[in-house]
Design a protein around this motif. Structure first.
Motif, mmCIF file in Angstrom:
data_model
loop_
_atom_site.group_PDB
_atom_site.id
_atom_site.type_symbol
_atom_site.label_atom_id
_atom_site.label_comp_id
_atom_site.label_asym_id
_atom_site.label_seq_id
_atom_site.Cartn_x
_atom_site.Cartn_y
_atom_site.Cartn_z
ATOM 1 N N LYS A 69 15.142 18.139 1.138
ATOM 2 C CA LYS A 69 13.895 18.878 0.943
ATOM 3 C C LYS A 69 12.757 18.209 1.705
ATOM 4 O O LYS A 69 11.677 18.765 1.849
ATOM 5 C CB LYS A 69 13.534 18.935 -0.552
ATOM 6 N N THR A 70 12.959 16.979 2.096
ATOM 7 C CA THR A 70 11.989 16.298 2.941
ATOM 8 C C THR A 70 12.765 15.475 3.970
ATOM 9 O O THR A 70 13.867 15.004 3.688
ATOM 10 C CB THR A 70 11.043 15.399 2.113
ATOM 11 N N ILE A 71 12.181 15.333 5.169
ATOM 12 C CA ILE A 71 12.859 14.530 6.200
ATOM 13 C C ILE A 71 12.818 13.066 5.763
ATOM 14 O O ILE A 71 13.829 12.390 5.748
ATOM 15 C CB ILE A 71 12.195 14.733 7.584
ATOM 16 N N LYS A 72 11.633 12.599 5.402
ATOM 17 C CA LYS A 72 11.504 11.226 4.896
ATOM 18 C C LYS A 72 10.384 11.201 3.867
ATOM 19 O O LYS A 72 9.334 11.812 4.066
ATOM 20 C CB LYS A 72 11.213 10.269 6.048
ATOM 21 N N ALA A 73 10.625 10.500 2.765
ATOM 22 C CA ALA A 73 9.693 10.478 1.640
ATOM 23 C C ALA A 73 8.827 9.222 1.684
ATOM 24 O O ALA A 73 9.351 8.112 1.701
ATOM 25 C CB ALA A 73 10.471 10.520 0.326
ATOM 26 N N ALA A 74 7.509 9.418 1.722
ATOM 27 C CA ALA A 74 6.577 8.285 1.637
ATOM 28 C C ALA A 74 6.216 8.067 0.180
ATOM 29 O O ALA A 74 6.089 9.018 -0.600
ATOM 30 C CB ALA A 74 5.322 8.575 2.460
ATOM 31 N N ILE A 75 6.055 6.794 -0.194
ATOM 32 C CA ILE A 75 5.725 6.435 -1.576
ATOM 33 C C ILE A 75 4.387 5.717 -1.574
ATOM 34 O O ILE A 75 4.218 4.699 -0.901
ATOM 35 C CB ILE A 75 6.788 5.475 -2.167
ATOM 36 N N ASN B 57 12.146 8.589 -8.202
ATOM 37 C CA ASN B 57 13.468 9.216 -8.281
ATOM 38 C C ASN B 57 13.454 10.626 -7.691
ATOM 39 O O ASN B 57 14.417 11.044 -7.050
ATOM 40 C CB ASN B 57 13.993 9.233 -9.717
ATOM 41 N N THR B 58 12.344 11.341 -7.879
ATOM 42 C CA THR B 58 12.219 12.670 -7.260
ATOM 43 C C THR B 58 12.224 12.536 -5.739
ATOM 44 O O THR B 58 12.813 13.359 -5.032
ATOM 45 C CB THR B 58 10.900 13.347 -7.715
ATOM 46 N N ALA B 59 11.576 11.486 -5.245
ATOM 47 C CA ALA B 59 11.550 11.261 -3.797
ATOM 48 C C ALA B 59 12.968 11.056 -3.263
ATOM 49 O O ALA B 59 13.356 11.635 -2.237
ATOM 50 C CB ALA B 59 10.686 10.049 -3.473
ATOM 51 N N TYR B 60 13.751 10.246 -3.973
ATOM 52 C CA TYR B 60 15.153 10.044 -3.572
ATOM 53 C C TYR B 60 15.928 11.358 -3.624
ATOM 54 O O TYR B 60 16.679 11.689 -2.717
ATOM 55 C CB TYR B 60 15.826 9.023 -4.509
ATOM 56 N N GLN B 61 15.748 12.089 -4.736
ATOM 57 C CA GLN B 61 16.498 13.326 -4.915
ATOM 58 C C GLN B 61 16.137 14.334 -3.832
ATOM 59 O O GLN B 61 17.017 14.978 -3.258
ATOM 60 C CB GLN B 61 16.192 13.896 -6.310
ATOM 61 N N ASP B 62 14.840 14.443 -3.530
ATOM 62 C CA ASP B 62 14.409 15.402 -2.495
ATOM 63 C C ASP B 62 14.966 15.032 -1.124
ATOM 64 O O ASP B 62 15.329 15.907 -0.330
ATOM 65 C CB ASP B 62 12.876 15.476 -2.435
ATOM 66 N N MET B 63 15.033 13.731 -0.847
ATOM 67 C CA MET B 63 15.606 13.327 0.437
ATOM 68 C C MET B 63 17.104 13.596 0.465
ATOM 69 O O MET B 63 17.651 14.067 1.462
ATOM 70 C CB MET B 63 15.329 11.853 0.710
ATOM 71 N N ALA B 64 17.753 13.300 -0.653
ATOM 72 C CA ALA B 64 19.193 13.550 -0.724
ATOM 73 C C ALA B 64 19.491 15.040 -0.572
ATOM 74 O O ALA B 64 20.496 15.426 0.017
ATOM 75 C CB ALA B 64 19.751 13.026 -2.047
ATOM 76 N N ASP B 65 18.593 15.893 -1.095
ATOM 77 C CA ASP B 65 18.761 17.349 -0.998
ATOM 78 C C ASP B 65 18.170 17.929 0.294
ATOM 79 O O ASP B 65 18.085 19.150 0.448
ATOM 80 C CB ASP B 65 18.079 18.043 -2.195
ATOM 81 N N LEU C 142 0.844 -1.193 0.000
ATOM 82 C CA LEU C 142 0.000 0.000 0.000
ATOM 83 C C LEU C 142 0.884 1.250 0.000
ATOM 84 O O LEU C 142 0.695 2.172 -0.777
ATOM 85 C CB LEU C 142 -0.878 -0.024 1.256
ATOM 86 N N LYS C 143 1.864 1.240 0.891
ATOM 87 C CA LYS C 143 2.815 2.357 0.974
ATOM 88 C C LYS C 143 4.193 1.834 1.294
ATOM 89 O O LYS C 143 4.351 0.860 2.024
ATOM 90 C CB LYS C 143 2.401 3.343 2.080
ATOM 91 N N THR C 144 5.190 2.505 0.739
ATOM 92 C CA THR C 144 6.572 2.210 1.057
ATOM 93 C C THR C 144 7.268 3.560 1.251
ATOM 94 O O THR C 144 6.595 4.599 1.290
ATOM 95 C CB THR C 144 7.208 1.338 -0.065
ATOM 96 N N CYS C 145 8.578 3.560 1.413
ATOM 97 C CA CYS C 145 9.249 4.833 1.642
ATOM 98 C C CYS C 145 10.732 4.717 1.343
ATOM 99 O O CYS C 145 11.229 3.631 1.080
ATOM 100 C CB CYS C 145 9.020 5.315 3.080
ATOM 101 N N VAL C 146 11.384 5.859 1.375
ATOM 102 C CA VAL C 146 12.818 5.906 1.120
ATOM 103 C C VAL C 146 13.520 6.036 2.462
ATOM 104 O O VAL C 146 13.118 6.836 3.307
ATOM 105 C CB VAL C 146 13.193 7.105 0.218
ATOM 106 N N CYS C 147 14.563 5.234 2.657
ATOM 107 C CA CYS C 147 15.301 5.229 3.921
ATOM 108 C C CYS C 147 16.591 6.025 3.759
ATOM 109 O O CYS C 147 17.185 6.027 2.677
ATOM 110 C CB CYS C 147 15.623 3.797 4.303
#
Ligand SMILES: [Zn+2]
Ligand SMILES: [Zn+2]
Length: 363
Positions: free
Chosen positions: A350-356, A340-348, A46-51
């Motif tokens: 721009k977000t503490i943690k990205a939910a997918i 990929n935007t979620a990864y990039q935003d986390m790397a930059d 249902l949902k995953t996220c970037v660590c």
């Protein structure tokens, strides 16, 4: 041979994230996973996220083969099929898929250290940024959530997602750091795990919780989660600031949530004699001087977390009761197609943690 495996198996392809190269992950069509062992479950994510740990290879800091299975390891979803040895969940159940896969009966699991399960070698999730996953050793490791996703608010759903890794990992830092009622605890690191360390220190009754954080958005969330003080300095200046806040004594418990050489050195420097350091950041570099650890009588503990144990014993209940809201670490959401935007935003940052959210891609 396995319950339901034939009846429910579908041939349709699914979407899955792959690691293309440093700086690029992409969604591709893949075969749906199948039950391979009796204690497997197939989960519709249902949902995953970037660590934060997924960013090591994304940033090119750890080596990884191009066009290979991605690291993602955090998910919640609906059980679609189960193998014949799975008795604890059934198709249709709403579950947390913790990133470890403890057997539940070896010495490590019985002691509440399933991250170091002795029964098998495939103890960690990977490739879960996908519409479907095969979850190995599902019988004990999966955590059933009462009811269905529609019974919960989006905020609560995000808190369940946090229970797949960051919240229990933060809790592991507090447990192995031996946080006791009335303690002064210091949390090193303001990523999602560090912020969950603050929640955990509070949950275990710490009176003073100092977060070492340089970022304003994370400092704010740490204070909301129960931090009493913020130290923005690093290195020697940070150590001095913590000692000033603890009347020169140092902390009763240190939660080390970074894993760098400097953060490990700081952890020992700010620990009072006899304190425990709970480490959950994968160690990079040399760490603290063994002689300093010896002369201060500091206990270095911690390692891979115990998400199933903590979720079942403490954390799921605390989320359902509204006592903790770890889902607040997800400050941005993305459809799977935009991973990929979620990864990039986390790397930059721009977000503490990205939910997918995998549902839009699922159609
Ligand atoms: Zn993770
Ligand atoms: Zn085990």
């Amino acid at each position: 041979m396995f319950n339901g495996a034939i009846k429910l198996a579908k041939k349709c392809p699914m979407k899955e994230t792959i690691f293309v190269k440093p700086g690029l992950v992409a969604v591709q069509d893949s075969e749906k996973p199948k039950i391979k062992a009796a204690d497997d479950a197939i989960i519709h994510v249902l949902k995953t996220c970037v660590c934060g740990s997924d960013l090591w290879t994304y940033r090119g800091l750890d080596e990884k083969a191009e066009n290979s299975q991605n690291h993602g390891h955090e998910a919640i979803g609906i059980v679609e099929e189960t193998g014949s040895a799975v008795a604890t969940v059934k198709p249709g159940d709403f579950v947390i898929a913790p990133f470890t896969h403890g057997c539940g009966h070896c010495a490590a699991c019985l002691a509440g250290y399933e991250g170091s399960c002795l029964s098998h070698t495939d103890n960690f999730s990977r490739g879960v940024q996908a519409e479907y996953i095969r979850y190995q050793h599902a019988n004990w490791a999966l955590v059933k959530i009462p009811g269905q996703p529609s019974d919960y608010t989006p905020a609560m759903i995000n808190s369940f997602l946090a229970l797949s890794d960051v919240m229990p990992t933060g809790y592991h830092a507090a447990r192995t750091g031996n946080v006791q009622v009335g303690d002064t605890a210091v949390v090193i690191g303001d990523g999602a795990v560090g912020l969950c360390g603050v929640i955990s220190a509070k949950l275990r009754g710490a009176k003073q919780i100092i977060i070492m954080s340089r970022h304003e958005d994370r400092q704010k969330l740490a204070l909301e989660f129960g931090a009493t003080d913020v130290v923005a300095e690093r290195g020697e200046a940070g150590e001095k600031a913590v000692l000033d806040l603890t009347h020169g004594s140092g902390a009763d418990a240190v939660l080390e949530c970074v894993g760098s050489e400097q953060s490990n050195q700081t952890a020992v420097a700010i620990a009072r004699p006899g304190a425990h350091v709970g480490r959950v950041g994968l160690p990079h570099g040399q760490g603290a001087d063994p002689a300093q650890i010896f002369y201060k009588n500091v206990a270095i503990a911690g390692g891979i977390a115990s998400p199933t144990t903590y979720d079942k014993d403490i954390l799921l209940h605390a989320v359902l009761n509204g006592d903790i809201n770890p889902g607040k670490v997800f400050t941005k959401e993305y459809p799977l197609a935009d991973i990929n935007t979620a990864y990039q935003d986390m790397a930059d940052r721009k977000t503490i943690k990205a939910a997918i959210d995998t549902e839009p891609a699922a159609g």
